[in-house]
Scaffold this motif. Structure first.
Motif, short mmCIF file in Angstrom:
data_model
loop_
_atom_site.label_atom_id
_atom_site.label_comp_id
_atom_site.label_asym_id
_atom_site.label_seq_id
_atom_site.Cartn_x
_atom_site.Cartn_y
_atom_site.Cartn_z
N UNK A 109 91.29 8.33 22.46
CA UNK A 109 92.63 8.39 23.37
C UNK A 109 93.08 9.84 23.15
N UNK A 110 93.30 10.43 24.23
CA UNK A 110 94.04 11.80 23.98
C UNK A 110 95.34 11.36 23.76
N UNK A 111 96.07 11.90 22.67
CA UNK A 111 97.42 11.77 22.49
C UNK A 111 97.82 10.62 21.47
N UNK A 112 96.71 10.13 21.08
CA UNK A 112 96.72 8.98 19.87
C UNK A 112 97.45 9.52 18.52
N UNK A 283 99.50 20.57 25.79
CA UNK A 283 98.33 20.43 24.89
C UNK A 283 97.48 19.15 25.13
N UNK A 284 97.89 17.99 25.63
CA UNK A 284 97.52 16.60 25.84
C UNK A 284 96.73 17.02 27.34
N UNK A 285 97.45 17.50 28.29
CA UNK A 285 96.87 17.68 29.56
C UNK A 285 95.81 18.50 29.36
N UNK A 286 95.72 19.59 28.64
CA UNK A 286 94.53 20.34 28.58
C UNK A 286 93.44 19.82 27.92
N UNK A 321 102.20 12.59 39.80
CA UNK A 321 102.56 12.14 38.45
C UNK A 321 101.51 11.27 37.81
N UNK A 322 100.30 11.36 38.08
CA UNK A 322 99.18 10.29 37.87
C UNK A 322 97.98 11.01 37.16
N UNK A 323 97.63 10.63 36.07
CA UNK A 323 96.51 11.02 35.12
C UNK A 323 95.05 10.72 36.16
N UNK A 324 95.12 9.39 36.62
CA UNK A 324 93.92 9.07 37.52
C UNK A 324 93.90 9.95 38.50
N UNK A 325 94.91 10.35 39.07
CA UNK A 325 95.13 11.30 40.51
C UNK A 325 94.37 12.68 39.94
#
Length: 906
Positions: A109-112, A283-286, A321-325
């Motif tokens: 998980x990114x950001x864990x 950093x997490x978005x990257x 504002x959606x990671x899925x999108x």
């Protein structure tokens, strides 16, 4: 062949050309690589160690020492390599075997360890709670990853053997509140058949219900009864009581109290707040983008590269504002690019491959500026902050080892440690920062502790020391085992380094040890010896010559912060804590100030002499009642110039009477009368980049003011001022009370500041004095806070360049660091901000094709070939990234800037 390409070729050799085998590590030693690539052994060793510190090579410190490609190890062993130095081959082999396919459940998980660290802890607690776990609510926007986290939670349960490997993970989404969902959830029983519900299908496992806010009230009541009793009956069957152990996770988007039944909420004790895309740090978005590209590349069996402009879109666009999108749009862009790739081995993604909805929403300037430079996955991976901490430690130990081997003498090794500390500070200053609440909380607590320590020991620590220590404390919370393992592996070297510092800097070592004990007690954490060593270097650097100095100065002045402003300015110019300040608001009784002075003397019994500087004759008697075993001198009519003169004399250890006599003799008053009646007062902004930049600076400055004031703010042409000087019509029309200008523009008789000084906040007292005619003390304090925010280096770059400021600053940092190494000099701290800023604008001028051009550069080329060569080497990577070339005229401009800065420092 240049430095950068040689190092890159060496890495490629180890990644592609070596016949790899841990059991038979042929051609993986320094000698083998040096001989094969025809590079000197010392240079080969330097590059190998640099690549190891960057995490690109794994080092085995056996005899001989071996180097292996990190990337190749991960591919061959299907493992994630997080350690980069091993004692022998057996240890490396065991690490890789243990790490095979070891990235699982929450590790994926990114950001864990970042924004999801608390959520991760909640999910683990809910899963582990005896006997059958706790129900949990995931509260977050649509597309924030709630369903994925539920699946990871299930995987964690299986891996921990809490759930059977045969247990099921079932997920469903409740489409509408009008849906009779109780039949779906609890099943139905008819005369001729039984239809199991989701609770039965997920028996012994985990059930995720998305959009649970759409669950009708009857269904919520039944679910509450199941959670409290552990049993339920099917719809249309009140007799058959089912005892099914199914763990429940509900996904809710909107307000919990509006969507869920109060009794249901009361019986679900764990609510996990899932952050939306906009709340995730850069950093997490990257990392999300990198993770997606890796998976797609494996699926398509092609390497994927994307343009810098496209990367910037995915790093900054809202995507509802959606990671899925965001992932959906990434996949569509990748599919469009794949369709055009044909038989090519690589997929090249550009802005034109975006779905039309996103592409049409971009600014026109961006749509027409799709960079041709392509970025691969390796280039997108950001430096790991925790690795930077360990690298700092390693640099300190390496410098100490060179001291033990007599390669360094005592001053050289201490200076090497200080340089390592400064490099880490640079990394902290220029990295992309997140707004992690845990780190902020730790920093706030450490600020209190450091303030107490400064008062106790009468030492000075830098303002950002609490921030640096907070990062270290926070990192230890998150990676305690890794730090402990590293310290265990280097325990002998660490102990030796500590012993050396204890002998060379005994007083400083004792202070640092005391501070670390305070932090450990207050923060409930164990900072190791390396943190003590780091603190020793900080105290030593910022307090050199303070402990053994026999004379101290105190400035006492009427006003809200007059004394503080003068003391801070002089201390920074002297690069030493010479003066302490006691501010005296106009409504303060002199006796209160005397008490503060008495307290100061009590805390400083080690000083032989004390010089008290006051602003009025009425304060000259303030020291008359002091009972102190020291010589005390009082001097009035305080000014910054006088304080600087006295501070210089204190630094040179002059006798008290000589200091006072010479200072008084050298500071007689002079006057002149300037007639400026009828002129409107103005603050003028000018710069050598362009009028648009000056205009933006005016906006930023005016927006920092708490109210509109009767003062003109003007942007003005730089070339005109440079040509006309003080004869320009500007000074006939306006009374210019302050000029914000480039450092190299000299205008005698005009009160001015450079933009660099404004950003560094070192001359804020000068600005405050001007604005004191228009603002009261509270308004000036408000102005200072807003100005500090608006005129930070990051903010200036964000507002004044069209380029990505974070990426640009990173690349400039790398180029300037390389230039300093090649020039064998360290740019002064006072000028480094200006050099960074000038270089950023230089790159912008090249990108926008507005570079400074000149035909007559022959003389400069003949006079400074070494400097030109050094600039080309240092800037090569950055210029390639932006697809530009630097003309000699711009190199000449940079040379003049650096030489001018150097002259200013002397």
């Amino acid at each position: 062949m240049n430095v950068i390409s040689t190092k890159k070729l060496l890495l490629q050799f180890l990644e592609r050309d070596v016949e790899f085998s841990i059991e038979s590590p042929y051609r993986c030693t320094t000698s083998d690589i040096s001989e094969t690539m025809h590079i000197s052994r010392s240079l080969t060793s330097q590059y190998l160690n640099e690549l190891n510190k960057e995490g690109k090579l794994v080092k085995v410190t056996s005899r001989p020492v071996y180097y292996f490609s990190t990337k190749r190890l991960e591919e061959l062993y299907s493992a994630t390599v997080g350690e980069f130095e091993f004692y022998d081959m057996e240890e490396l082999h065991g690490y890789l075997q243990k790490g095979k396919n070891s990235v699982q459940d929450f590790q994926k998980v990114i950001g864990n360890e970042g924004t999801l660290s608390y959520c991760t802890m909640q999910m683990k607690s809910a899963m582990l709670y005896p006997p059958d776990g706790l129900p949990i609510i995931f509260h977050g926007r649509k597309g924030s990853g709630k369903a994925y986290l539920a699946e990871v939670m299930y995987e964690y349960g299986v891996n921990q053997r809490i759930l059977s490997s045969h247990a099921h993970f079932v997920k469903d989404h409740i489409a509408s509140i009008h849906e009779p969902y109780e039949e779906v959830l609890f099943g139905t029983s008819h005369a001729d058949r039984i239809v199991p519900g989701l609770l039965e299908k997920a028996a012994g496992g985990l059930l995720y219900l998305g959009d649970a806010g759409n669950m009708n009230m009857e269904c919520q009541r039944r679910l509450t009864a199941y959670i409290t009793k552990g049993t339920f009956t099917r719809i249309y069957d009140d007799k058959t009581i089912l005892n099914v152990k199914t763990r429940i996770v509900l996904g809710v988007e909107h307000d919990l109290h509006e969507q869920l039944y109060d009794e249901l909420l009361l019986n679900i004790p764990v609510v996990c707040e899932i952050p939306a895309l906009s709340m995730r740090p850069q950093g997490e978005r990257n990392d999300m983008i990198v993770s997606f590209l890796i998976k797609e590349a494996q699926s398509l069996k092609k390497e994927i590269l994307l343009s810098k402009s496209l990367y910037q879109v995915f790093m900054g666009y809202h995507f509802h504002d959606s990671i899925d999108d965001m992932n959906t749009n990434l996949r569509l862009a990748c599919a469009n690019a794949y369709a055009q790739s044909g038989n090519e081995e690589e997929i090249h993604m550009y802005l034109r491959h975006l779905p039309m909805e996103v592409f049409g929403d971009l600014e026109l300037s961006l749509r027409g500026r799709d960079s041709e430079e392509l970025l691969g996955v390796d280039e997108l991976k950001m430096q790991d902050g925790k690795r930077q901490i360990l690298q700092l430690y390693e640099q300190i130990l390496e410098a100490h080892q060179m001291y033990l081997e007599r390669t360094f003498d005592e001053p050289e090794w201490v200076n090497s440690g200080l340089n390592a500390m400064r490099c880490y500070y640079d990394f902290i200053v220029f990295e992309q920062r997140d707004d992690d609440l845990g780190r902020k909380t730790i920093a706030a607590k450490l600020e209190e502790l450091i303030s107490e320590v400064e008062k106790q020991f009468q030492i000075t620590l830098p303002l950002n020391c609490s921030f640096i220590l907070a990062r270290m404390v926070y990192a230890i919370y998150r990676m305690q085992s890794e730090v402990q393992l590293w310290e265990h592996q280097h325990k002998d070297a660490i102990h030796s380094c500590q012993e050396t510092l204890d002998k060379q800097l005994p007083d400083v070592s004792a202070m640092a040890a005391s501070i670390i004990r305070k932090i450990n007690g207050a923060m409930d954490v164990k900072l190791g010896t390396m943190n003590t060593i780091f603190l020793i270097f900080n105290i030593h650097f910022y307090n050199r010559d303070v402990i053994n100095r026999d004379t101290c100065g105190v400035i006492i002045s009427h006003g809200y912060s007059t004394a503080t402003s003068i003391a801070d300015a002089v201390n920074q110019m002297l690069e030493m804590q010479v003066f302490k300040a006691i501010d005296m608001p106009l409504d303060t009784d002199v006796k209160q100030i005397q008490k503060k002075l008495v307290r100061f003397v009590e805390l400083h019994p080690n000083y032989r002499n004390l010089i008290i500087m006051v602003d009025m004759g009425s304060l000259e008697e303030i020291a008359s009642g002091l009972q102190a075993d020291m010589n005390i001198g009082v001097i009035n009519n305080i000014s910054t110039g006088l304080a600087l003169d006295i501070g210089n004399r204190i630094q040179r250890h002059q006798e008290l009477e000589d200091i006072l006599q010479n200072a008084c003799r050298g500071f007689e008053c002079h006057y002149q009368i300037l007639s400026k009646s009828g002129k409107e007062k103005a603050i003028v902004f000018t710069n050598d980049v362009g009028m648009k930049v000056s205009s933006k600076l005016v906006e930023l400055f005016k927006s920092s003011l708490p109210k509109i004031i009767n003062l003109k703010f003007i942007e003005y042409d730089y070339d005109r001022l440079q040509k006309m000087g003080i004869q320009d019509v500007l000074f006939d029309k306006y009374e210019v009370i302050l000029l914000i200008k480039p450092h190299m523009l000299k205008l005698d008789g005009i009160q001015s500041l450079s933009l660099e000084e404004l950003i560094s906040f070192k001359s804020i007292a000068q600005v405050n004095q001007i604005l004191s005619q228009y603002l009261n003390d509270a308004e000036i304090e408000s102005f200072n806070k807003q100005l500090l925010k608006n005129f930070s280096l990051q903010s200036i770059m964000e507002n004044l360049t069209i380029l990505n400021p974070g990426k640009l600053l990173d690349q400039v940092s790398e180029a300037i660091t390389q230039l300093q190494l090649l020039m064998d000099r360290k740019f002064q701290s006072k000028t480094i901000i200006g050099i960074y800023m000038h270089t950023c604008f230089l790159i912008e001028r090249l990108v926008t094709k507005t570079a400074i051009l000149s035909d007559d550069m022959d003389a400069f080329e003949k006079a400074h070939p070494d400097f030109i060569r050094n600039v080309h080497i240092s800037f090569e990577k950055m210029l390639k990234n932006y697809s530009v070339e630097i003309p000699i005229s711009e190199i000449s401009y940079l040379y003049d800037y650096i030489q001018n800065e150097e002259w200013e420092e002397k």
